[in-house]
Design a protein around this motif. Structure first.
Motif, PDB file in Angstrom:
ATOM      1  N   VAL A 298       0.859  -1.181   0.000  1.00 32.27           N
ATOM      2  CA  VAL A 298       0.000   0.000   0.000  1.00 32.27           C
ATOM      3  C   VAL A 298       0.895   1.230   0.000  1.00 32.27           C
TER       4      VAL A 298
ATOM      5  N   THR B 244       0.157   7.525   2.029  1.00 32.49           N
ATOM      6  CA  THR B 244      -1.276   7.814   2.109  1.00 32.49           C
ATOM      7  C   THR B 244      -1.549   8.780   3.256  1.00 32.49           C
TER       8      THR B 244
ATOM      9  N   GLU C 279       0.059  -4.460   3.525  1.00 34.29           N
ATOM     10  CA  GLU C 279      -1.092  -4.975   4.262  1.00 34.29           C
ATOM     11  C   GLU C 279      -0.979  -6.491   4.305  1.00 34.29           C
TER      12      GLU C 279
ATOM     13  N   LEU D 249       0.845   7.644   6.211  1.00 42.31           N
ATOM     14  CA  LEU D 249       0.548   6.359   6.843  1.00 42.31           C
ATOM     15  C   LEU D 249       1.758   5.791   7.572  1.00 42.31           C
TER      16      LEU D 249
ATOM     17  N   TYR E 218      -0.682  -4.151   9.274  1.00 47.96           N
ATOM     18  CA  TYR E 218       0.299  -3.671   8.309  1.00 47.96           C
ATOM     19  C   TYR E 218       1.709  -4.016   8.790  1.00 47.96           C
TER      20      TYR E 218
ATOM     21  N   LEU F 131      -6.913   2.836   1.021  1.00 47.33           N
ATOM     22  CA  LEU F 131      -6.546   1.838   2.030  1.00 47.33           C
ATOM     23  C   LEU F 131      -7.551   0.692   2.120  1.00 47.33           C
TER      24      LEU F 131
END
Length: 243
Positions: A50, A54, A173, A65, A164, A150
């Motif tokens: 991912v 983010t 993830e 993130l 994660y 996400l």
């Protein structure tokens, strides 16, 4: 709460009682071994990358993130359902139940795991709800675009628990669950399951005549509010979420 009309299990002498416990214990041990085997399979699942950048909304403004890991290698994120602009009394009882169960984080930190709540609503509004509940859990708002990123191909309106893994500056993830899968956060239901009357919910296979009711949302509401609200209000804590 007491009620002499509630049913009781049959009475037995200690030897007969222990014999039934021994029989049940064998099933419990088999269940434990199966949970261990499932956990081992979960650890061997592949993972999907991912975007580590983010954006989330946190106490320091926009936060990528990867910063939610707080320097640790693993992150467990609970995705909290949110109703923007609605008062505390109308927020999700199920998510209130889940998030209020996890308070001591030291054990997770000792295993290089961060736990955080990712609220699917604006940070400034929703973090006041965290403070009203008396939680110290790391808390982030997840903007709609970030939710799409996400929670790709998943219903963004649902609660989720997602694991994660950080590898340098990359994020992956490794696992997710929803609905009753998020009960892993809970200790209250697990303790209720040990008692003669269980969770007191209509779906349970219970003693005939046991107390059961339709709780409003998972976790239960009482008198129009999620259960954890009442002791906070009694202590004089404000539940105002705006201004």
């Amino acid at each position: 709460m007491t009620d002499t009309t509630w049913p009781s299990p049959p009475i037995a002498d200690r030897a007969a009682w222990q014999a039934e416990i021994d029989e049940l214990r064998a099933r419990e041990k088999a269940s434990t071994r199966e949970r261990d085997a499932i956990a081992a399979a979960r650890r061997r699942l592949p993972m999907v990358e991912v975007d580590a950048a983010t954006p989330l909304e946190g106490p320091n403004g926009t936060t990528p993130l990867i910063d939610a890991f707080e320097g640790r290698r693993q992150l467990l994120a609970y995705y909290f359902m949110w109703h923007p602009g609605r008062p505390a009394s109308e927020q999700c009882g199920g998510c209130t139940w889940c998030s209020s169960q996890v308070r001591e984080l030291g054990y997770l930190h000792s295993r290089d795991i961060t736990f955080a709540v990712f609220c699917k609503g604006p940070y400034d509004e929703s973090v006041r709800y965290r403070d009203f509940l008396g939680l110290e859990t790391p808390w982030y708002g997840v903007p709609p675009a970030s939710q799409q990123s996400l929670l790709v191909e998943r219903d963004t309106s649902m609660m989720y628990l997602i694991c994660y893994l950080r590898d340098g500056d990359r994020v992956f993830e490794t696992y997710w669950t929803t609905r009753r899968g998020v009960e892993t956060l809970d200790n209250s239901y697990a303790l209720m399951d040990l008692t003669p009357y269980g969770r007191q919910e209509p779906w349970e296979d219970a003693l005939p005549g046991s107390p059961q009711r339709e709780w409003h949302s998972a976790g239960g509401n009482v008198d129009g509010r999620p259960i954890p609200h009442w002791p906070r209000l009694a202590a004089g804590v404000s539940d105002r979420l705006s201004g």
